[in-house]
Design a protein around this motif. Structure first.
Motif, PDB file in Angstrom:
ATOM      1  N   THR A 282      -3.383  89.324 121.675  1.00  0.00           N
ATOM      2  CA  THR A 282      -4.224  88.756 120.610  1.00  0.00           C
ATOM      3  C   THR A 282      -5.452  89.661 120.427  1.00  0.00           C
ATOM      4  O   THR A 282      -5.992  90.180 121.421  1.00  0.00           O
ATOM      5  N   ALA A 283      -5.876  89.827 119.194  1.00  0.00           N
ATOM      6  CA  ALA A 283      -7.065  90.670 118.935  1.00  0.00           C
ATOM      7  C   ALA A 283      -8.304  90.007 119.544  1.00  0.00           C
ATOM      8  O   ALA A 283      -8.428  88.769 119.545  1.00  0.00           O
ATOM      9  N   SER A 284      -9.221  90.818 120.073  1.00  0.00           N
ATOM     10  CA  SER A 284     -10.446  90.263 120.683  1.00  0.00           C
ATOM     11  C   SER A 284     -11.330  89.616 119.616  1.00  0.00           C
ATOM     12  O   SER A 284     -11.300  89.989 118.451  1.00  0.00           O
ATOM     13  N   LEU A 285     -12.144  88.651 120.057  1.00  0.00           N
ATOM     14  CA  LEU A 285     -13.024  87.942 119.113  1.00  0.00           C
ATOM     15  C   LEU A 285     -14.162  88.843 118.642  1.00  0.00           C
ATOM     16  O   LEU A 285     -14.579  88.786 117.482  1.00  0.00           O
ATOM     17  N   ASN A 286     -14.700  89.672 119.510  1.00  0.00           N
ATOM     18  CA  ASN A 286     -15.819  90.574 119.183  1.00  0.00           C
ATOM     19  C   ASN A 286     -16.921  89.796 118.460  1.00  0.00           C
ATOM     20  O   ASN A 286     -17.455  88.876 119.031  1.00  0.00           O
ATOM     21  N   ALA A 287     -17.231  90.110 117.174  1.00  0.00           N
ATOM     22  CA  ALA A 287     -18.340  89.390 116.516  1.00  0.00           C
ATOM     23  C   ALA A 287     -17.815  88.399 115.486  1.00  0.00           C
ATOM     24  O   ALA A 287     -18.502  88.060 114.510  1.00  0.00           O
ATOM     25  N   ASP A 288     -16.619  87.866 115.727  1.00  0.00           N
ATOM     26  CA  ASP A 288     -16.027  86.873 114.827  1.00  0.00           C
ATOM     27  C   ASP A 288     -17.033  85.729 114.600  1.00  0.00           C
ATOM     28  O   ASP A 288     -17.610  85.209 115.569  1.00  0.00           O
ATOM     29  N   GLN A 289     -17.261  85.348 113.346  1.00  0.00           N
ATOM     30  CA  GLN A 289     -18.282  84.336 113.046  1.00  0.00           C
ATOM     31  C   GLN A 289     -18.009  83.007 113.764  1.00  0.00           C
ATOM     32  O   GLN A 289     -18.936  82.306 114.170  1.00  0.00           O
ATOM     33  N   ARG A 290     -16.733  82.682 113.973  1.00  0.00           N
ATOM     34  CA  ARG A 290     -16.460  81.397 114.646  1.00  0.00           C
ATOM     35  C   ARG A 290     -16.904  81.443 116.102  1.00  0.00           C
ATOM     36  O   ARG A 290     -17.384  80.472 116.665  1.00  0.00           O
ATOM     37  N   MET A 291     -16.816  82.623 116.731  1.00  0.00           N
ATOM     38  CA  MET A 291     -17.299  82.730 118.118  1.00  0.00           C
ATOM     39  C   MET A 291     -18.822  82.614 118.126  1.00  0.00           C
ATOM     40  O   MET A 291     -19.402  81.943 118.978  1.00  0.00           O
ATOM     41  N   ILE A 292     -19.460  83.251 117.143  1.00  0.00           N
ATOM     42  CA  ILE A 292     -20.923  83.149 117.021  1.00  0.00           C
ATOM     43  C   ILE A 292     -21.309  81.684 116.815  1.00  0.00           C
ATOM     44  O   ILE A 292     -22.234  81.162 117.442  1.00  0.00           O
ATOM     45  N   ASP A 293     -20.557  80.975 115.980  1.00  0.00           N
ATOM     46  CA  ASP A 293     -20.831  79.544 115.741  1.00  0.00           C
ATOM     47  C   ASP A 293     -20.686  78.739 117.042  1.00  0.00           C
ATOM     48  O   ASP A 293     -21.444  77.790 117.283  1.00  0.00           O
ATOM     49  N   ALA A 294     -19.746  79.153 117.897  1.00  0.00           N
ATOM     50  CA  ALA A 294     -19.570  78.452 119.186  1.00  0.00           C
ATOM     51  C   ALA A 294     -20.796  78.671 120.070  1.00  0.00           C
ATOM     52  O   ALA A 294     -21.304  77.742 120.714  1.00  0.00           O
ATOM     53  N   LEU A 295     -21.317  79.892 120.056  1.00  0.00           N
ATOM     54  CA  LEU A 295     -22.534  80.189 120.840  1.00  0.00           C
ATOM     55  C   LEU A 295     -23.704  79.348 120.316  1.00  0.00           C
ATOM     56  O   LEU A 295     -24.463  78.757 121.092  1.00  0.00           O
ATOM     57  N   VAL A 296     -23.833  79.270 118.986  1.00  0.00           N
ATOM     58  CA  VAL A 296     -24.931  78.490 118.378  1.00  0.00           C
ATOM     59  C   VAL A 296     -24.832  77.027 118.797  1.00  0.00           C
ATOM     60  O   VAL A 296     -25.828  76.422 119.216  1.00  0.00           O
ATOM     61  N   ALA A 297     -23.619  76.487 118.744  1.00  0.00           N
ATOM     62  CA  ALA A 297     -23.420  75.064 119.125  1.00  0.00           C
ATOM     63  C   ALA A 297     -23.790  74.858 120.596  1.00  0.00           C
ATOM     64  O   ALA A 297     -24.501  73.907 120.939  1.00  0.00           O
ATOM     65  N   ALA A 298     -23.395  75.789 121.435  1.00  0.00           N
ATOM     66  CA  ALA A 298     -23.691  75.659 122.877  1.00  0.00           C
ATOM     67  C   ALA A 298     -25.197  75.759 123.121  1.00  0.00           C
ATOM     68  O   ALA A 298     -25.770  75.017 123.931  1.00  0.00           O
ATOM     69  N   ILE A 299     -25.864  76.641 122.388  1.00  0.00           N
ATOM     70  CA  ILE A 299     -27.324  76.799 122.528  1.00  0.00           C
ATOM     71  C   ILE A 299     -28.028  75.512 122.085  1.00  0.00           C
ATOM     72  O   ILE A 299     -28.894  74.988 122.790  1.00  0.00           O
TER      73      ILE A 299
END
Ligand code: HT9
Ligand code: FE2
Length: 312
Positions: A282-299
């Motif tokens: 599977t391709a890495s997430l890198n700066a995928d916006q959904r991963m960024i959104d996950a970080l924001v939610a966790a913060i």
């Protein structure tokens, strides 16, 4: 005007050139210089992926997007990158945050699953440094079940499954993986293995994958035993039981780096072809916006817990 809330985005770090590899590897080994053979092997791996890893550029892009997304609603956040094994080191960056007048911060590691030996080490460094400069630092412990994180990985899995023929998909094994750790974490009741299985199970249910298993990868070369089975061993067993297709999904890594670009794309792929297995990753997430959104939610979850009085 309120001071911004500081966000300490923590990453593993990577050497910026081949002549930094020895110092970097020595830092990873807690100050014990690697043997010439181990050093040559690591340098060889970097050379095999083109000389250096893309990890720094990806970490920079992740930080840029995280700050942009956090401030989308006019809030005031400032994102700083702190590295575990390379400049800028975590403790130095925390001091810089305090010098910039940051009074409250949230730390988050670019590793979704908690282990005392990975995220626990980052968090300890960040909070000790914060205490020394009187900065209030809350840290995210894990974000492995954030919906947006699972959304991103689900999309990656669906894309990668398309790379197999109808026929191959009839007998295909999906192998979720993450960085192995010394076996002794099991006696400590470390949550790392359980959290990795939670992410894997959630993805298997979302994509209706029935035939999957978990494997460890990239174990360190130290005297003590590391968690297994290793991905290459799992591949041998797949070949012996008649599999000719395998999809690797390294859920423990969020970015392209050496342990994906070499350990999977070169070493595991080579091993698979020797075994007659069609290997995809599977391709890495890198700066995928959904991963960024996950970080924001966790913060925001950690902020909510800590009732920061800072800027919104
Ligand atoms: C060369 C190299 C890169 C650079 C890649 C590049 O330049 O692209 C890298 C990246 C990463 N490694 C990662 C994770 C881990 N690596 C570990 C341990 C080890 N890595 C090693 C090598 C590397 N690792 C080695 C020689 C050990 C054994 C240490 C020992 O001999 O004792 C351990 C075990 C705990 C510990 O020992 O730290 C973990 C959890 C993560 C994921 C994110 C995260 O968890 O931060 C990332 C990006
Ligand atoms: Fe590593």
């Amino acid at each position: 005007m309120n001071k911004p809330i500081g966000i300490l985005l923590m990453a593993y770090g990577t050497p910026r050139s081949l002549d930094e590899v020895e110092a970097y590897y020595t830092h990873i080994r807690r100050g014990n210089k690697p043997s010439q053979a181990l050093l040559d092997e690591l340098i060889g791996r970097y050379k095999a992926i083109g000389g250096v890893s893309p990890l720094n550029e990806i970490t920079d892009e992740q930080a840029r997007r995280l700050e942009q997304t956090l401030n989308a609603k006019g809030s005031q956040y400032k994102v700083y990158i702190g590295m575990k094994h390379a400049e800028p080191f975590i403790a130095d960056v925390v001091r810089r945050m305090a010098d910039d007048g940051i009074a409250e911060a949230v730390g988050v590691v670019l590793a979704p699953h908690y282990s005392t030996m990975s995220v626990g080490v980052y968090t300890k460094e960040a909070q000790e440094a914060a205490k020394a400069v009187g900065l209030e630092m809350k840290c995210v412990s894990s974000w492995h079940m954030q919906d947006a994180f699972l959304d991103a990985l689900e999309a990656r899995l669906r894309d990668a499954l398309e790379r197999f023929s109808e026929d191959e998909r009839r007998q295909l094994k999906v192998v979720f993986s993450a960085h192995s750790l010394p076996e002794r974490i099991l006696a400590l009741g470390d949550p790392y293995p359980k959290q990795l299985l939670e992410t894997s199970q959630a993805l298997a249910e979302r994509v209706q994958i029935r035939d999957w298993q978990f494997a460890w990868q990239s174990a360190g070369r130290t005297a003590e035993p590391w968690l297994g089975p290793d991905l290459l061993l799992v591949m041998d067993e797949l070949a012996e039981t008649g599999y000719h297709a395998m999809l690797s999904c390294p859920v423990g890594f969020v970015a392209d780096h050496l342990e994906v670009l070499y350990d999977l794309d070169i070493e595991a792929r080579q091993h698979a072809s020797q075994k007659g297995i069609h290997f995809e990753r599977t391709a890495s997430l890198n700066a995928d916006q959904r991963m960024i959104d996950a970080l924001v939610a966790a913060i925001h979850e950690v902020e909510g817990e800590s009732h920061f009085t800072g800027a919104r």
